[in-house]
Write a protein that holds these residues in place. Structure first.
Motif, PDB file in Angstrom:
ATOM      1  N   ARG A 159      42.708 -43.474  -4.801  1.00 31.27           N
ATOM      2  CA  ARG A 159      42.707 -44.546  -3.796  1.00 31.27           C
ATOM      3  C   ARG A 159      43.570 -44.115  -2.613  1.00 31.27           C
ATOM      4  N   ALA A 160      42.930 -43.723  -1.526  1.00 26.96           N
ATOM      5  CA  ALA A 160      43.654 -43.243  -0.358  1.00 26.96           C
ATOM      6  C   ALA A 160      44.464 -44.373   0.270  1.00 26.96           C
ATOM      7  N   ARG A 161      45.535 -43.982   0.932  1.00 26.79           N
ATOM      8  CA  ARG A 161      46.364 -44.962   1.625  1.00 26.79           C
ATOM      9  C   ARG A 161      47.008 -44.277   2.831  1.00 26.79           C
ATOM     10  N   PRO A 162      47.544 -45.061   3.783  1.00 23.03           N
ATOM     11  CA  PRO A 162      48.217 -44.447   4.924  1.00 23.03           C
ATOM     12  C   PRO A 162      49.445 -43.661   4.467  1.00 23.03           C
ATOM     13  N   SER A 163      49.635 -42.489   5.031  1.00 20.99           N
ATOM     14  CA  SER A 163      50.755 -41.644   4.644  1.00 20.99           C
ATOM     15  C   SER A 163      52.066 -42.171   5.223  1.00 20.99           C
ATOM     16  N   THR A 164      53.132 -41.949   4.482  1.00 15.62           N
ATOM     17  CA  THR A 164      54.474 -42.289   4.974  1.00 15.62           C
ATOM     18  C   THR A 164      55.147 -41.086   5.613  1.00 15.62           C
ATOM     19  N   ILE A 165      54.429 -39.958   5.655  1.00 15.17           N
ATOM     20  CA  ILE A 165      55.008 -38.713   6.166  1.00 15.17           C
ATOM     21  C   ILE A 165      54.362 -38.364   7.502  1.00 15.17           C
ATOM     22  N   LEU A 166      55.169 -38.224   8.524  1.00 13.65           N
ATOM     23  CA  LEU A 166      54.683 -37.868   9.847  1.00 13.65           C
ATOM     24  C   LEU A 166      54.333 -36.379   9.883  1.00 13.65           C
ATOM     25  N   VAL A 167      53.171 -36.068  10.454  1.00 15.86           N
ATOM     26  CA  VAL A 167      52.759 -34.675  10.620  1.00 15.86           C
ATOM     27  C   VAL A 167      52.482 -34.438  12.104  1.00 15.86           C
ATOM     28  N   PRO A 168      53.424 -33.845  12.830  1.00 13.66           N
ATOM     29  CA  PRO A 168      53.190 -33.559  14.245  1.00 13.66           C
ATOM     30  C   PRO A 168      51.951 -32.686  14.428  1.00 13.66           C
ATOM     31  N   GLY A 169      51.170 -33.018  15.438  1.00 15.07           N
ATOM     32  CA  GLY A 169      49.980 -32.236  15.729  1.00 15.07           C
ATOM     33  C   GLY A 169      48.714 -32.767  15.102  1.00 15.07           C
ATOM     34  N   MET A 170      48.834 -33.804  14.275  1.00 14.16           N
ATOM     35  CA  MET A 170      47.647 -34.388  13.657  1.00 14.16           C
ATOM     36  C   MET A 170      46.895 -35.252  14.680  1.00 14.16           C
ATOM     37  N   PRO A 171      45.576 -35.209  14.681  1.00 12.92           N
ATOM     38  CA  PRO A 171      44.797 -36.058  15.586  1.00 12.92           C
ATOM     39  C   PRO A 171      45.120 -37.535  15.354  1.00 12.92           C
ATOM     40  N   GLU A 172      45.071 -38.297  16.424  1.00 13.75           N
ATOM     41  CA  GLU A 172      45.370 -39.729  16.332  1.00 13.75           C
ATOM     42  C   GLU A 172      44.407 -40.405  15.372  1.00 13.75           C
ATOM     43  N   GLY A 173      44.934 -41.243  14.501  1.00 20.26           N
ATOM     44  CA  GLY A 173      44.116 -41.989  13.563  1.00 20.26           C
ATOM     45  C   GLY A 173      43.943 -41.318  12.219  1.00 20.26           C
ATOM     46  N   ALA A 174      44.305 -40.047  12.129  1.00 23.23           N
ATOM     47  CA  ALA A 174      44.201 -39.332  10.852  1.00 23.23           C
ATOM     48  C   ALA A 174      45.474 -39.597  10.058  1.00 23.23           C
ATOM     49  N   ILE A 175      45.453 -40.682   9.280  1.00 25.84           N
ATOM     50  CA  ILE A 175      46.669 -41.106   8.585  1.00 25.84           C
ATOM     51  C   ILE A 175      46.485 -41.240   7.074  1.00 25.84           C
ATOM     52  N   ALA A 176      45.257 -41.188   6.595  1.00 22.28           N
ATOM     53  CA  ALA A 176      45.008 -41.360   5.162  1.00 22.28           C
ATOM     54  C   ALA A 176      45.515 -40.141   4.389  1.00 22.28           C
ATOM     55  N   CYS A 177      46.019 -40.387   3.175  1.00 26.54           N
ATOM     56  CA  CYS A 177      46.591 -39.311   2.375  1.00 26.54           C
ATOM     57  C   CYS A 177      46.218 -39.487   0.906  1.00 26.54           C
ATOM     58  N   MET A 178      46.554 -38.476   0.113  1.00 26.96           N
ATOM     59  CA  MET A 178      46.481 -38.579  -1.334  1.00 26.96           C
ATOM     60  C   MET A 178      47.823 -39.129  -1.801  1.00 26.96           C
ATOM     61  N   PRO A 179      47.864 -40.324  -2.376  1.00 29.38           N
ATOM     62  CA  PRO A 179      49.139 -40.963  -2.723  1.00 29.38           C
ATOM     63  C   PRO A 179      50.067 -40.101  -3.567  1.00 29.38           C
ATOM     64  N   MET A 180      49.542 -39.382  -4.547  1.00 29.41           N
ATOM     65  CA  MET A 180      50.389 -38.567  -5.407  1.00 29.41           C
ATOM     66  C   MET A 180      51.158 -37.523  -4.607  1.00 29.41           C
ATOM     67  N   LEU A 181      50.496 -36.894  -3.633  1.00 25.26           N
ATOM     68  CA  LEU A 181      51.176 -35.895  -2.817  1.00 25.26           C
ATOM     69  C   LEU A 181      52.240 -36.547  -1.938  1.00 25.26           C
ATOM     70  N   ASP A 182      51.919 -37.714  -1.409  1.00 26.83           N
ATOM     71  CA  ASP A 182      52.903 -38.442  -0.602  1.00 26.83           C
ATOM     72  C   ASP A 182      54.158 -38.739  -1.426  1.00 26.83           C
ATOM     73  N   GLU A 183      53.941 -39.116  -2.680  1.00 26.11           N
ATOM     74  CA  GLU A 183      55.079 -39.404  -3.559  1.00 26.11           C
ATOM     75  C   GLU A 183      55.883 -38.149  -3.867  1.00 26.11           C
ATOM     76  N   TRP A 184      55.247 -37.005  -3.824  1.00 31.56           N
ATOM     77  CA  TRP A 184      55.949 -35.734  -4.034  1.00 31.56           C
ATOM     78  C   TRP A 184      56.716 -35.303  -2.779  1.00 31.56           C
ATOM     79  N   GLY A 185      56.458 -35.988  -1.671  1.00 32.15           N
ATOM     80  CA  GLY A 185      57.076 -35.581  -0.414  1.00 32.15           C
ATOM     81  C   GLY A 185      56.292 -34.500   0.301  1.00 32.15           C
ATOM     82  N   VAL A 186      55.031 -34.321  -0.096  1.00 33.89           N
ATOM     83  CA  VAL A 186      54.166 -33.301   0.505  1.00 33.89           C
ATOM     84  C   VAL A 186      53.150 -33.985   1.421  1.00 33.89           C
ATOM     85  N   PRO A 187      53.120 -33.635   2.696  1.00 29.15           N
ATOM     86  CA  PRO A 187      52.158 -34.273   3.601  1.00 29.15           C
ATOM     87  C   PRO A 187      50.726 -33.868   3.289  1.00 29.15           C
TER      88      PRO A 187
END
Length: 296
Positions: A159-187
């Motif tokens: 279940r994708a969700r908006p990432s809590t990790i900022l990634v400079p250089g990402m196109p605007e609106g590309a915010i969905a992430c894999m939750p498990m990776l976000d929890e690991w601190g990996v963008p």
């Protein structure tokens, strides 16, 4: 092609694996967790396991390993039903036994001088990227900075969700992430042409190119790219790597019969210092240098 390379002998095991769990997701996707201690102890990111889907079907199926817990002796694979073999595999329940042959293949090799690892997975090519990410998190030989990009034209197996990790250089609106990776601190970021919320509207390789174009040369010199997915995606990944002058390793997806180098049914043409050669994806790969497989 040579058939005398026996370096993989003693590193591939056959074991009676126990199904621990099998979870179903949309678009006929499944995550299968197996108790396979020998495979779990030896598996490296990029390796795969050759599973017997059912007693009624003699041919095994190769599946990339997504996660490993060597302490508990478990492995996880993600697959999508394609054909009768995987249909039969999807019916396995906790407690069932499956013959597992693995781990097989040469995996990814990150280099410390390129700690900005760009991991690109498409569809069922996502699992090796998860495995590689987890392995990098456990390494302390460099300041690893993995960025994981995933693409799919069917619903993602999470279940994708908006990432809590900022990634400079990402196109605007590309915010969905894999939750498990976000929890690991990996963008991580997701791409799709299916219009899923928060996903980049395009191919995952285009998303990779967009991010790479935001980097200066000093940063590009620290990037190493790794990719797994369908052949057209891998060819596009090789082109992106060539455009930005960064090294890229690709994990090929090929039909396999024996998966241990005997039948040579998974041969691919590869450029070597000595000229073109045929290599077996199962034991010579599945990971190869992208430019050796997909020349300009």
């Amino acid at each position: 092609m040579t058939h005398t390379d026996k370096s993989h002998r003693g590193t591939i095991f056959v074991e009676d694996a126990e199904v621990i769990a099998q979870d179903a997701f949309e678009a006929s996707q499944f995550i299968l967790k197996l108790k396979a201690p020998k495979c779990a102890a030896a598996a490296k990111p990029g390796a795969f396991v050759h599973l017997s889907c059912d007693e009624s079907l003699p041919m095994r199926r190769p599946l990339s390993i997504m996660r490993v817990d060597a302490g508990r002796g478990t492995i996880e694979v993600l697959y999508k039903i394609v054909g009768p073999g995987l249909q039969l595999l999807s019916g396995k329940k906790a407690g069932d036994r499956i013959s597992a042959l693995g781990p097989i293949g040469n995996g990814f090799v990150p280099h410390r001088e390129r700690p900005r690892t760009l991991l690109v997975g498409g569809g069922v090519g996502i699992p090796p990227m998860v495995f590689l990410t987890e392995a990098l998190r456990e390494r302390d030989d460099a300041d690893w900075k993995p960025l994981v990009l995933m693409g799919s034209e069917v619903p993602f197996p999470f279940r994708a969700r908006p990432s809590t990790i900022l990634v400079p250089g990402m196109p605007e609106g590309a915010i969905a992430c894999m939750p498990m990776l976000d929890e690991w601190g990996v963008p991580s970021r997701l791409a799709s042409l299916a219009g899923y919320a928060g996903c980049y509207d395009g191919y995952v390789t285009d998303l990779a190119a967009a991010w790479l174009s935001s980097l200066d040369q000093t940063a590009l010199d620290e990037v190493g790219m790794f990719a797994c997915g369908p052949t057209p995606m891998l060819k596009a990944a090789a082109a992106v790597a060539r455009r930005f002058g960064i090294p890229c390793q690709v994990s090929l997806e090929e039909f396999m019969a024996c998966a241990v180098g005997g039948c040579a049914g998974c041969g691919v043409k590869v450029t070597t210092p000595d000229g073109p050669a045929m290599k077996r994806v199962c034991v010579d790969g599945p990971v190869f240098d992208a430019q050796a497989v997909f020349a300009a």
